[in-house]
Design an enzyme around this catalytic site. Structure first.
Site, short mmCIF file in Angstrom:
data_model
loop_
_atom_site.label_atom_id
_atom_site.label_comp_id
_atom_site.label_asym_id
_atom_site.label_seq_id
_atom_site.Cartn_x
_atom_site.Cartn_y
_atom_site.Cartn_z
N GLU A 1 0.70 -1.17 -0.05
CA GLU A 1 -0.01 0.01 0.06
C GLU A 1 0.89 1.25 0.09
O GLU A 1 1.90 1.57 0.69
CB GLU A 1 -0.82 0.00 1.51
CG GLU A 1 -1.67 1.19 1.39
CD GLU A 1 -2.55 1.30 2.80
OE1 GLU A 1 -3.27 2.19 2.77
OE2 GLU A 1 -2.09 0.58 3.57
N CYS B 1 -5.57 -2.02 3.02
CA CYS B 1 -5.34 -1.85 4.46
C CYS B 1 -6.77 -2.62 5.23
O CYS B 1 -6.94 -3.71 5.24
CB CYS B 1 -5.20 -0.48 4.84
SG CYS B 1 -4.68 -0.07 6.70
N LYS C 1 -9.71 3.22 -2.88
CA LYS C 1 -9.97 2.59 -1.59
C LYS C 1 -11.57 3.30 -1.23
O LYS C 1 -11.60 4.15 -1.43
CB LYS C 1 -9.05 2.75 -0.76
CG LYS C 1 -9.31 2.27 0.83
CD LYS C 1 -8.22 2.53 1.64
CE LYS C 1 -8.50 1.99 3.08
NZ LYS C 1 -7.53 2.42 4.13
#
Length: 542
Positions: free
Chosen positions: A293, A414, A360
């Site tokens: 990430e 995440c 995301k």
């Protein structure tokens, strides 16, 4: 034990609240990575005894915010303060700027989320009775409010009690049937059975041991199911896919320093070609090179020289999948000329073209954006991520992420991987899951290991393998049964080569999600009501 139970029932005031807080803190020791399951039995048993002694108040406000509410609030706050203490490590990355707010933030997080436990115990106490049905009421109330904790506003479902049952591959398999919230109901119900043994009131010990024995028998059945599922489920590979995972272990304090940008990028290139083992042919045999990430120390689309260097790195027909910041050129610039930024996954081909992207959807409150920013920014609060002013959430898609020559993948950045049963519509069509993360914020704490174990349960729930890659933290290949196929050393630079496991048959949980749990909670709620009503009718009238 009878004396202990009676002393907890008779406690009051600050002493009772302190005991409840300590009971929650003890119960949190059952969570990953410690997995000390007896602690859950001790903590939940103490909670039952405290609620046994809580005053029954007839007014609606008294029932909702009375002693049972306060006991649950203290229990939940102690549980979450211990379970989530590692969040405070993020405030020590720049201690001169954010260190002062760490204790305040941890207390606000624990006591704020502890309110969900408070409403759960208040609901349970409304159904409370002298018999064994009171532990069913408690399990129903807390499971319901834990589900709400994972869904209200952005949701924050870290440290559900059900994760305590992930202490072995065998017990973990029950997540394919019930998911993390179903395991939460089971964990709470079984742990509370210990409270039915004491205080002893003339009943023979054998009879008082029946609920606990039944609870342990349920765990044994789950263990047997896990053994059967592991032995009978064949896991195969997806042909033609060879992965290389690169864990750079870049310190959080270095990630966004402009003077280090070129050195960080060069280290990624060098590490990508490093031999993973003696005789390793390098990238020639790799179809997918994967970086974690937000790994680029700049917006890569604005650096054609970096894309050219990636093109020279990649052999023909090899794809780089990497976490990166992506600017939103469709939006109007801010007054300072900056553009909104997505936290994204990019696919870059062997000629340096960005051929696909995923943005995301679920952003971390105060980490990547400030909720109710008009309020919090007036008090000086800002997001922790320092690469840009604020991320914006992606729009989402009903289809999996599917770059050229890549099996359809469910991308999770995440903490998107902690939302049990709520991974989006793309989950049903994906053949594997990719979880890219940066746990450098929480280095030297239990946070990265806990985050890993939470994500690992998604593989079992969905029947899909998971490729999990961290900048620092736990990077591993996980098969569709939740077994760790290969793993890199934690918090050290390294590369891991591997293949991709094919999906197993679609799990019961993947088909029906939380519907069976909702039905089970409704039935349990009704049975408790009926049992309470029957007991009241059986009492002699004066």
């Amino acid at each position: 034990m009878t004396a202990l139970a009676q002393s907890l029932m008779l406690s009051s005031g600050l002493a009772r609240l302190g005991i409840a807080f300590a009971a929650g803190a003890i119960a949190a020791l059952s969570l990953p990575p410690l997995f000390f399951l007896p602690a859950l039995f001790v903590g939940v048993t103490a909670l039952v005894w405290l609620l046994d002694g809580a005053e029954r108040i007839r007014t609606i406000g008294g029932r909702l915010f009375g002693p049972a509410f306060r006991i649950g609030w203290m229990f939940g706050s102690g549980y979450l303060l211990v379970g989530l203490h590692w969040v405070g490590f993020a405030f020590l990355i720049e201690p001169e700027l954010t260190g002062w707010v760490m204790p305040l933030a941890l207390l606000a997080l624990a006591f704020g989320l502890g309110l969900f436990f408070a409403f759960g115990t208040a609901l349970a106490h409304w159904l409370w009775a002298d018999g064994g049905q009171r532990i069913v009421a408690l399990a129903v109330g807390l499971t319901l409010t834990e589900w709400l904790r994972g869904h209200i506003l952005t949701g924050f479902p870290f440290d559900l009690p059900g994760y305590a049952l992930g202490l072995s591959d065998e017990l973990l398999q029950s997540a394919s049937l019930a998911g993390a919230y179903g395991l939460t109901f089971v964990a709470l119900l079984v742990a509370a059975t210990l409270a039915l043994i004491w205080p002893a009131e003339g009943e023979p010990l054998a009879r008082r041991l029946v609920p606990l024995s039944a609870g342990l028998a349920l765990l044994a059945v789950m263990l047997g199911f896990g053994l059967w599922r592991l032995a009978s489920t064949e896991v195969t590979e997806i042909a033609g896919v060879k992965l290389r995972l690169v864990q750079p272990a870049i310190a959080q304090t270095d990630k966004w320093r402009p003077e280090l940008a070129d050195a960080i990028f060069q280290s990624l290139l060098d590490l990508s070609t490093a031999p993973a083992s003696p005789g390793d042919p390098g990238l020639v045999a790799v179809t997918h090179l994967i970086w974690p990430e937000s790994v680029f120390p700049f917006v890569v689309a604005d650096h054609p020289d970096a894309l050219a260097r990636i093109a020279r790195l990649l052999p023909p027909n090899t794809l780089l999948i990497a976490g990166a910041a992506r600017e939103d050129h469709s939006s109007n610039p801010a007054p300072d000329g900056s553009l909104p930024v997505f936290n994204s996954i990019l696919a870059i081909n062997d000629v340096g073209e960005i051929v696909a992207s995923y943005d995301k959807l679920r952003l971390v409150p105060f980490g990547e954006f400030v909720p109710f920013d008009f309020l919090f920014r007036s008090f000086g609060f800002s997001e922790l991520v320092g690469a840009q002013s604020s991320f914006i959430p992606g729009a989402g898609t009903p289809r999996p992420f599917e770059p050229y020559a890549t099996p359809p993948v469910l991308p999770l950045i995440c903490y998107e991987a902690i939302f049990a049963g709520d991974l989006g519509p793309a989950a049903k069509d994906a053949q594997w899951m990719l979880n890219l993360t940066n746990d450098a914020w929480f280095a030297d704490s239990i946070g990265p290991a806990q985050h890993f174990h939470h994500a690992r349960m998604r593989a079992v729930e969905e029947g899909l393998s998971m490729v999990r890659l961290a900048n620092t933290g736990v990077s591993a290949l996980i098969d569709p049964l939740g077994r760790i196929v290969a793993k890199l050393p934690t918090d050290a630079p390294g590369v891991l080569d591997g293949t991709l496991s094919a999906p197993v048959n679609r799990t019961f949980f993947a088909r029906y999600r939380s519907l069976p749990l909702a039905i089970s909670l409704a039935v349990a709620f009704a049975l408790v009501l009926l049992r309470n009503f029957a007991e009241r009718r059986e009492r002699p009238t004066v």
